[in-house]
Design a protein around this motif. Structure first.
Motif, mmCIF file in Angstrom:
data_model
loop_
_atom_site.group_PDB
_atom_site.id
_atom_site.type_symbol
_atom_site.label_atom_id
_atom_site.label_comp_id
_atom_site.label_asym_id
_atom_site.label_seq_id
_atom_site.Cartn_x
_atom_site.Cartn_y
_atom_site.Cartn_z
ATOM 1 N N LEU A 33 -5.503 10.706 12.377
ATOM 2 C CA LEU A 33 -4.248 11.098 13.026
ATOM 3 C C LEU A 33 -4.103 10.324 14.327
ATOM 4 C CD1 LEU A 33 -1.819 13.072 12.904
ATOM 5 C CD2 LEU A 33 -3.169 14.626 14.319
ATOM 6 N N PRO A 34 -2.988 9.601 14.522
ATOM 7 C CA PRO A 34 -2.837 8.824 15.756
ATOM 8 C C PRO A 34 -2.562 9.721 16.951
ATOM 9 C CG PRO A 34 -0.824 8.714 14.446
ATOM 10 C CD PRO A 34 -1.842 9.451 13.605
ATOM 11 N N ALA A 35 -2.830 9.204 18.134
ATOM 12 C CA ALA A 35 -2.516 9.940 19.352
ATOM 13 C C ALA A 35 -0.997 10.055 19.493
ATOM 14 C CB ALA A 35 -3.099 9.224 20.567
ATOM 15 N N TRP A 36 -0.543 11.217 19.942
ATOM 16 C CA TRP A 36 0.890 11.435 20.038
ATOM 17 C C TRP A 36 1.531 10.506 21.056
ATOM 18 C CZ3 TRP A 36 5.169 12.342 18.021
ATOM 19 C CH2 TRP A 36 6.306 12.586 18.793
ATOM 20 N N GLY A 37 0.874 10.237 22.164
ATOM 21 C CA GLY A 37 1.481 9.386 23.191
ATOM 22 C C GLY A 37 1.901 8.034 22.643
ATOM 23 N N LEU A 38 1.002 7.398 21.879
ATOM 24 C CA LEU A 38 1.324 6.096 21.295
ATOM 25 C C LEU A 38 2.346 6.241 20.176
ATOM 26 C CD1 LEU A 38 0.938 3.090 21.036
ATOM 27 C CD2 LEU A 38 -1.138 3.510 19.683
ATOM 28 N N LEU A 39 2.194 7.266 19.343
ATOM 29 C CA LEU A 39 3.148 7.471 18.250
ATOM 30 C C LEU A 39 4.557 7.698 18.794
ATOM 31 C CD1 LEU A 39 3.670 7.826 15.226
ATOM 32 C CD2 LEU A 39 3.114 10.249 15.491
ATOM 33 N N GLU A 40 4.684 8.450 19.869
ATOM 34 C CA GLU A 40 6.004 8.710 20.460
ATOM 35 C C GLU A 40 6.674 7.404 20.890
ATOM 36 O OE1 GLU A 40 7.992 11.342 24.096
ATOM 37 O OE2 GLU A 40 5.835 10.994 24.027
ATOM 38 N N LEU A 41 5.901 6.500 21.516
ATOM 39 C CA LEU A 41 6.463 5.215 21.938
ATOM 40 C C LEU A 41 6.900 4.384 20.729
ATOM 41 C CD1 LEU A 41 3.951 4.248 24.769
ATOM 42 C CD2 LEU A 41 6.244 5.185 25.032
ATOM 43 N N LEU A 42 6.087 4.394 19.671
ATOM 44 C CA LEU A 42 6.429 3.632 18.477
ATOM 45 C C LEU A 42 7.680 4.172 17.797
ATOM 46 C CD1 LEU A 42 2.994 2.932 16.740
ATOM 47 C CD2 LEU A 42 4.612 1.244 17.622
ATOM 48 N N VAL A 43 7.768 5.495 17.676
ATOM 49 C CA VAL A 43 8.939 6.105 17.042
ATOM 50 C C VAL A 43 10.197 5.789 17.838
ATOM 51 C CG1 VAL A 43 10.044 8.311 16.502
ATOM 52 C CG2 VAL A 43 7.649 7.929 15.887
ATOM 53 N N THR A 44 10.096 5.867 19.152
ATOM 54 C CA THR A 44 11.255 5.561 19.992
ATOM 55 C C THR A 44 11.729 4.126 19.777
ATOM 56 O OG1 THR A 44 10.488 7.130 21.677
ATOM 57 C CG2 THR A 44 12.096 5.474 22.363
ATOM 58 N N GLU A 45 10.784 3.183 19.739
ATOM 59 C CA GLU A 45 11.149 1.773 19.570
ATOM 60 C C GLU A 45 11.691 1.510 18.168
ATOM 61 O OE1 GLU A 45 11.823 -2.214 20.162
ATOM 62 O OE2 GLU A 45 11.501 -0.579 21.597
ATOM 63 N N LEU A 46 11.077 2.087 17.144
ATOM 64 C CA LEU A 46 11.543 1.868 15.775
ATOM 65 C C LEU A 46 12.932 2.485 15.567
ATOM 66 C CD1 LEU A 46 8.244 2.551 13.788
ATOM 67 C CD2 LEU A 46 9.342 0.343 14.173
ATOM 68 N N ALA A 47 13.147 3.678 16.110
ATOM 69 C CA ALA A 47 14.455 4.327 15.976
ATOM 70 C C ALA A 47 15.531 3.531 16.705
ATOM 71 C CB ALA A 47 14.381 5.754 16.509
ATOM 72 N N ARG A 48 15.141 2.927 17.827
ATOM 73 C CA ARG A 48 16.108 2.110 18.580
ATOM 74 C C ARG A 48 16.559 0.900 17.761
ATOM 75 N NH1 ARG A 48 16.292 -2.309 21.521
ATOM 76 N NH2 ARG A 48 14.086 -2.783 21.108
ATOM 77 N N ARG A 49 15.644 0.359 16.959
ATOM 78 C CA ARG A 49 15.975 -0.817 16.163
ATOM 79 C C ARG A 49 16.707 -0.465 14.867
ATOM 80 N NH1 ARG A 49 11.623 -5.456 16.776
ATOM 81 N NH2 ARG A 49 10.790 -5.038 18.860
ATOM 82 N N ALA A 50 16.530 0.751 14.393
ATOM 83 C CA ALA A 50 17.175 1.168 13.149
ATOM 84 C C ALA A 50 18.645 1.504 13.394
ATOM 85 C CB ALA A 50 16.445 2.372 12.556
ATOM 86 N N ARG A 51 19.431 1.449 12.363
ATOM 87 C CA ARG A 51 20.859 1.746 12.487
ATOM 88 C C ARG A 51 21.117 3.237 12.320
ATOM 89 N NH1 ARG A 51 24.133 -2.919 9.048
ATOM 90 N NH2 ARG A 51 23.442 -4.725 10.291
ATOM 91 N N ARG A 52 22.065 3.718 13.099
ATOM 92 C CA ARG A 52 22.546 5.099 12.994
ATOM 93 C C ARG A 52 21.433 6.130 13.146
ATOM 94 N NH1 ARG A 52 25.198 2.272 9.061
ATOM 95 N NH2 ARG A 52 23.785 3.051 7.458
ATOM 96 N N LEU A 53 20.494 5.861 14.032
ATOM 97 C CA LEU A 53 19.441 6.821 14.328
ATOM 98 C C LEU A 53 19.407 7.111 15.818
ATOM 99 C CD1 LEU A 53 16.331 5.838 12.147
ATOM 100 C CD2 LEU A 53 17.881 7.762 11.851
ATOM 101 N N ASP A 54 19.236 8.370 16.155
ATOM 102 C CA ASP A 54 19.114 8.790 17.545
ATOM 103 C C ASP A 54 17.632 8.827 17.904
ATOM 104 O OD1 ASP A 54 19.262 9.865 20.047
ATOM 105 O OD2 ASP A 54 19.880 11.867 19.392
ATOM 106 N N PRO A 55 17.169 7.948 18.813
ATOM 107 C CA PRO A 55 15.735 7.928 19.145
ATOM 108 C C PRO A 55 15.202 9.282 19.593
ATOM 109 C CG PRO A 55 16.795 5.962 20.000
ATOM 110 C CD PRO A 55 17.892 6.846 19.485
ATOM 111 N N ALA A 56 15.966 10.008 20.399
ATOM 112 C CA ALA A 56 15.501 11.312 20.878
ATOM 113 C C ALA A 56 15.324 12.294 19.724
ATOM 114 C CB ALA A 56 16.470 11.875 21.910
#
Length: 250
Positions: free
Chosen positions: A58-81
């Motif tokens: 299981l990855p650390a949440w701190g790093l996973l949160e940063l990755l999810v935010t960046e991936l959601a920012r790059r994806a279309r029609r997704l709210d990073p928050a």
């Protein structure tokens, strides 16, 4: 594009989290590990980011949160928050499920022996005792108040730093021993064995450097679970380093 290979996991919350992360990676256009590391400001190495996608732990949440935010920012029609909230719920479910089984998931598998499990459990008991002492301790006398006790998060952060310092010394000691054995190795097969251990030690040194960066990230974000797993991971690496000094050719 750089599609990552998902880990082999049994059905359950951890597998669901992995599948959703890889789906988000696809929607973001499969950015490479180098691109993601650059986008996150080098807070984690490419190998550490790759572990989030490919390692069964299981990855650390701190790093996973940063990755999810960046991936959601790059994806279309997704709210990073909104994606961060969704993934945090998935991560909490996976963390709760892992705690019900064999303890922390951020370990090195077959290197996690019974002695490591006992050491990790002892440290978790110390954390709980430190938290209980902070609540139950009587008010200090006004004449000579004792220094304030550390809370669980601060205790783990300090413990992780001490263990990482000890790990760095152990790595340097092992490197010196291997250098000496290389100079005195009489047989070619002995030199090959020392060279093999040198390669493993260098990989462990890189992993230790990643752990230093991970400690800074967990301390900054207040990620208690991440700190707990980091301490267990450092213990596993310490065992691996110690194994490299055993049964060396004379």
């Amino acid at each position: 594009m750089a599609k990552q290979t998902p880990p082999t996991l049994p059905p359950g919350p951890r597998r669901t989290l992995s599948e959703e992360l890889h789906a988000l990676h696809r929607r973001a256009g499969w950015p490479s590990l180098r691109d993601l590391a650059d986008a996150l400001g080098k807070v984690a190495s490419r190998s550490r980011i790759g572990d989030v996608f490919a390692h069964p732990r299981l990855p650390a949440w701190g790093l996973l949160e940063l990755l999810v935010t960046e991936l959601a920012r790059r994806a279309r029609r997704l709210d990073p928050a909104a994606e961060v909230d969704r993934f945090h719920a998935l991560w909490e479910a996976a963390a709760e499920a892992s705690d019900k089984h064999d303890g922390p998931t951020d370990t090195r598998g077959d290197l996690l022996s019974a002695s490591l499990r006992s050491s990790a459990e002892d440290m978790r008991k110390k954390v709980r005792n430190a938290g209980a002492a902070a609540v139950l301790a009587a008010p200090p006398p006004p004449a000579a108040p004792p220094p304030p006790q550390l809370g669980p998060h601060a205790y783990l952060s300090e413990l992780a730093q001490k263990r990482l310092d000890a790990l760095s010394k152990a790595i340097n000691l092992t490197a010196s021993i291997l250098d000496q054995r290389w100079e005195h190795a009489a047989l070619r097969r002995d030199q090959q064995e020392v060279a093999r251990r040198r390669g493993i030690l260098e990989s462990l040194r890189i992993e230790a450097e990643d752990m230093h960066r991970e400690l800074a990230l967990h301390t900054q974000t207040g990620d208690y679970r991440g700190l707990r797993r980091l301490v267990d991971g450092v213990l596993a690496v310490e065992i691996s380093v110690a194994d490299l000094r055993r049964f060396l050719p004379e």
